[in-house]
Design a protein around this motif. Structure first.
Motif, PDB file in Angstrom:
ATOM      1  N   ALA A  11      41.589 -20.252  20.494  1.00 10.33           N
ATOM      2  CA  ALA A  11      42.304 -20.367  19.215  1.00 10.33           C
ATOM      3  C   ALA A  11      41.521 -21.245  18.240  1.00 10.33           C
ATOM      4  O   ALA A  11      41.412 -20.934  17.051  1.00 10.33           O
ATOM      5  N   LEU A  12      40.933 -22.318  18.749  1.00  8.91           N
ATOM      6  CA  LEU A  12      40.132 -23.199  17.892  1.00  8.91           C
ATOM      7  C   LEU A  12      38.961 -22.433  17.264  1.00  8.91           C
ATOM      8  O   LEU A  12      38.641 -22.599  16.084  1.00  8.91           O
ATOM      9  N   ARG A  13      38.320 -21.552  18.041  1.00  8.84           N
ATOM     10  CA  ARG A  13      37.206 -20.760  17.493  1.00  8.84           C
ATOM     11  C   ARG A  13      37.687 -19.882  16.337  1.00  8.84           C
ATOM     12  O   ARG A  13      37.031 -19.808  15.284  1.00  8.84           O
ATOM     13  N   ILE A  49      34.979 -31.108  17.320  1.00 13.23           N
ATOM     14  CA  ILE A  49      34.428 -31.382  18.661  1.00 13.23           C
ATOM     15  C   ILE A  49      35.118 -30.394  19.595  1.00 13.23           C
ATOM     16  O   ILE A  49      36.217 -30.646  20.081  1.00 13.23           O
ATOM     17  N   PRO A  50      34.493 -29.226  19.840  1.00 14.18           N
ATOM     18  CA  PRO A  50      35.220 -28.169  20.553  1.00 14.18           C
ATOM     19  C   PRO A  50      35.391 -28.409  22.044  1.00 14.18           C
ATOM     20  O   PRO A  50      36.288 -27.853  22.647  1.00 14.18           O
ATOM     21  N   LEU A  51      34.528 -29.239  22.629  1.00 15.54           N
ATOM     22  CA  LEU A  51      34.607 -29.429  24.086  1.00 15.54           C
ATOM     23  C   LEU A  51      34.525 -30.919  24.404  1.00 15.54           C
ATOM     24  O   LEU A  51      33.464 -31.500  24.484  1.00 15.54           O
ATOM     25  N   GLY A 100      38.520 -35.309   5.127  1.00 12.52           N
ATOM     26  CA  GLY A 100      38.081 -34.950   6.482  1.00 12.52           C
ATOM     27  C   GLY A 100      39.137 -34.231   7.305  1.00 12.52           C
ATOM     28  O   GLY A 100      40.191 -34.800   7.596  1.00 12.52           O
ATOM     29  N   LEU A 101      38.834 -32.981   7.703  1.00  8.94           N
ATOM     30  CA  LEU A 101      39.680 -32.281   8.678  1.00  8.94           C
ATOM     31  C   LEU A 101      39.006 -32.404  10.038  1.00  8.94           C
ATOM     32  O   LEU A 101      37.857 -31.994  10.216  1.00  8.94           O
ATOM     33  N   LEU A 102      39.699 -32.999  10.996  1.00  6.80           N
ATOM     34  CA  LEU A 102      39.136 -33.291  12.318  1.00  6.80           C
ATOM     35  C   LEU A 102      39.775 -32.363  13.347  1.00  6.80           C
ATOM     36  O   LEU A 102      41.002 -32.300  13.449  1.00  6.80           O
ATOM     37  N   LEU A 103      38.946 -31.637  14.086  1.00  9.74           N
ATOM     38  CA  LEU A 103      39.453 -30.672  15.066  1.00  9.74           C
ATOM     39  C   LEU A 103      38.912 -31.012  16.448  1.00  9.74           C
ATOM     40  O   LEU A 103      37.717 -31.268  16.611  1.00  9.74           O
ATOM     41  N   LEU A 104      39.802 -30.996  17.446  1.00 13.20           N
ATOM     42  CA  LEU A 104      39.403 -31.294  18.825  1.00 13.20           C
ATOM     43  C   LEU A 104      39.819 -30.159  19.741  1.00 13.20           C
ATOM     44  O   LEU A 104      40.829 -29.500  19.500  1.00 13.20           O
ATOM     45  N   GLY A 105      39.042 -29.968  20.822  1.00 11.31           N
ATOM     46  CA  GLY A 105      39.411 -28.964  21.816  1.00 11.31           C
ATOM     47  C   GLY A 105      39.003 -29.365  23.214  1.00 11.31           C
ATOM     48  O   GLY A 105      38.149 -30.231  23.407  1.00 11.31           O
ATOM     49  N   ARG A 106      39.671 -28.731  24.177  1.00 16.69           N
ATOM     50  CA  ARG A 106      39.263 -28.766  25.589  1.00 16.69           C
ATOM     51  C   ARG A 106      39.221 -30.182  26.176  1.00 16.69           C
ATOM     52  O   ARG A 106      38.327 -30.508  26.947  1.00 16.69           O
TER      53      ARG A 106
END
Ligand SMILES: [Zn+2]
Length: 414
Positions: A237-239, A264-266, A220-226
């Protein structure tokens, strides 16, 4: 008129409290992350004989407008509550019945002028306000210690010359990406390789946190933003990072057979749509709430993340700050992935991106949440003024370096 850097100066924000015992630490975090009142931003228009200002849109921040004369106006910008981090977000629309030049002064109730104004006449098209149209006081700027270890010079206020006509001109600290716009961008990517979407309610608000997936692998690669509303360059940058993971070349294809991405971008919809400087609807910095989880956003995010953990996991949290900088986990975290991809990233870029370890105070940030789950992690910070082409290029190279590191590729490393 942009933020200027002085010599690096080390600031240990939490250093003095590092020796506190657990109960005192817990008590202090409980108080720091308990909901507190947020000042209501009255949504309205200001009409001054042919010139009209408005904050009636999601993400707006404009607390008061005063007319000095027919062509000069003063806008007051205030945070959602205090104390608050120095991220003075502003966003408003202005138009005039007859075309004319006006001057608009931005005055901040707290902190200083930080974000170079961006302007937009058409949806999705943003430009920097030309430097020649931005003026500051004649006095020397204030020296402010930035969290990145630099001292930054900031003016108390600025005055903008704006050409306005009947078409509404949006002026903002960064391009306005509200919740609806962001969700539309990610939903469009569902046709471009994302493999699924899920949501968790943000209790007590009309919002849900939305997460998307890519890849089919067991890890699992987990990405968070904002987490912080004004940090739009981090979101951009996340996009780009995600777009690189979705490409069809050998690296990305192989990566997606070994790893499954959850993004979870936002993270902070109430703060983003509320035009907040830093906090969520509960008036709290949610990136201090990953230990005690008193806020609905951190609870919703951890629900999503926990149900998407794989055999091995890695987390990257995207933010913005004064300059491009990477915050790896505390050295006690036994993180063997991060140094590898950061070295490769530096090699790909040709110039090293500064790194700085977050001083350990209590397990309050997303990095600490990851650490508590045995997940190596890094905070990827993008400069407020990093040009979009450069942040795109860097994010794509970062994605390549991360994919290689997570796949255990050694080739190409010095
Ligand atoms: Zn942040």
């Amino acid at each position: 008129m942009r933020a200027l850097f002085l010599l690096p100066l080390l600031v240990h924000a939490f250093g003095a409290t590092a020796q506190l015992d657990d109960a005192t630490r817990r008590d202090s975090v409980l108080r720091m992350t308990a909901s507190r009142p947020v000042a209501h931003q009255l949504k309205r228009t200001w009409d001054f004989g042919g010139v009209h200002f408005s904050n009636r849109f999601a993400g707006a921040r404009l607390n008061e407008v005063e007319r000095v004369n027919d062509t000069a106006f003063v806008c007051t910008i205030a945070p959602e509550n205090r104390p608050v981090n120095g991220s003075p977000w502003y966003a408003f629309a202005v138009r005039a019945d007859e075309p004319r030049w006006i001057s608009v002064t931005l005055r901040y109730t707290d902190f200083f002028h930080r974000y170079h104004p961006k302007i937009s006449l058409f949806e999705g098209e943003w430009h920097d306000l030309p430097d020649s149209l931005l003026h500051g006081p004649d006095t020397l700027p204030h020296a402010h210690p930035g969290q990145t270890g630099d001292t930054i010079l900031l003016h108390e206020w600025v005055r903008m010359d704006l050409w306005v006509d009947t078409l509404s001109l949006t002026v903002a600290a960064q391009q306005v990406i509200d919740v609806a716009r962001d969700q539309r961008w990610w939903m469009r990517l569902e046709a471009g390789g994302l493999t699924g979407r899920e949501a968790a309610p943000v209790e007590g608000t009309p919002y849900e946190l939305w997460a998307w997936h890519a890849g089919e692998g067991p890890n699992g690669l987990l990405l968070l933003g904002r987490q912080h509303p004004p940090e739009v360059t981090g979101a951009l940058a996340l996009r780009q990072f995600m777009l690189r993971l979705l490409e069809d070349d050998e690296l990305a294809t192989r990566f997606r057979t070994r790893w499954r991405v959850t993004v979870i971008p936002l993270m902070n919809p109430t703060g983003v749509d509320g035009g907040h400087w830093r906090h969520n609807g509960g008036g709290v910095d949610i990136n201090r709430d990953w230990w005690l989880m008193q806020q609905p956003e951190t609870r919703a995010a951890s629900t999503i993340l926990e149900r998407n953990l794989g055999g091995r996991n890695y987390l990257i949290d995207f933010h913005s700050t004064w300059k491009d900088i990477l915050y790896p986990q505390d050295s006690t975290a036994n993180d063997t992935i991060t140094p590898g991809w950061l070295d490769r990233f530096d090699a790909l870029l040709g110039t090293p991106t500064p790194r700085r370890q977050v001083p350990f105070f209590a397990p309050i940030t997303s990095l600490h949440w990851a650490q508590a789950h045995g997940i190596p992690a890094v905070v990827y910070e993008v400069g407020d003024d990093t040009p979009e082409e450069e942040l795109d290029r860097k994010a794509r190279l970062a994605a390549e370096a991360v994919m290689h590191a997570l796949l255990g590729d050694r080739a190409g490393l010095r």
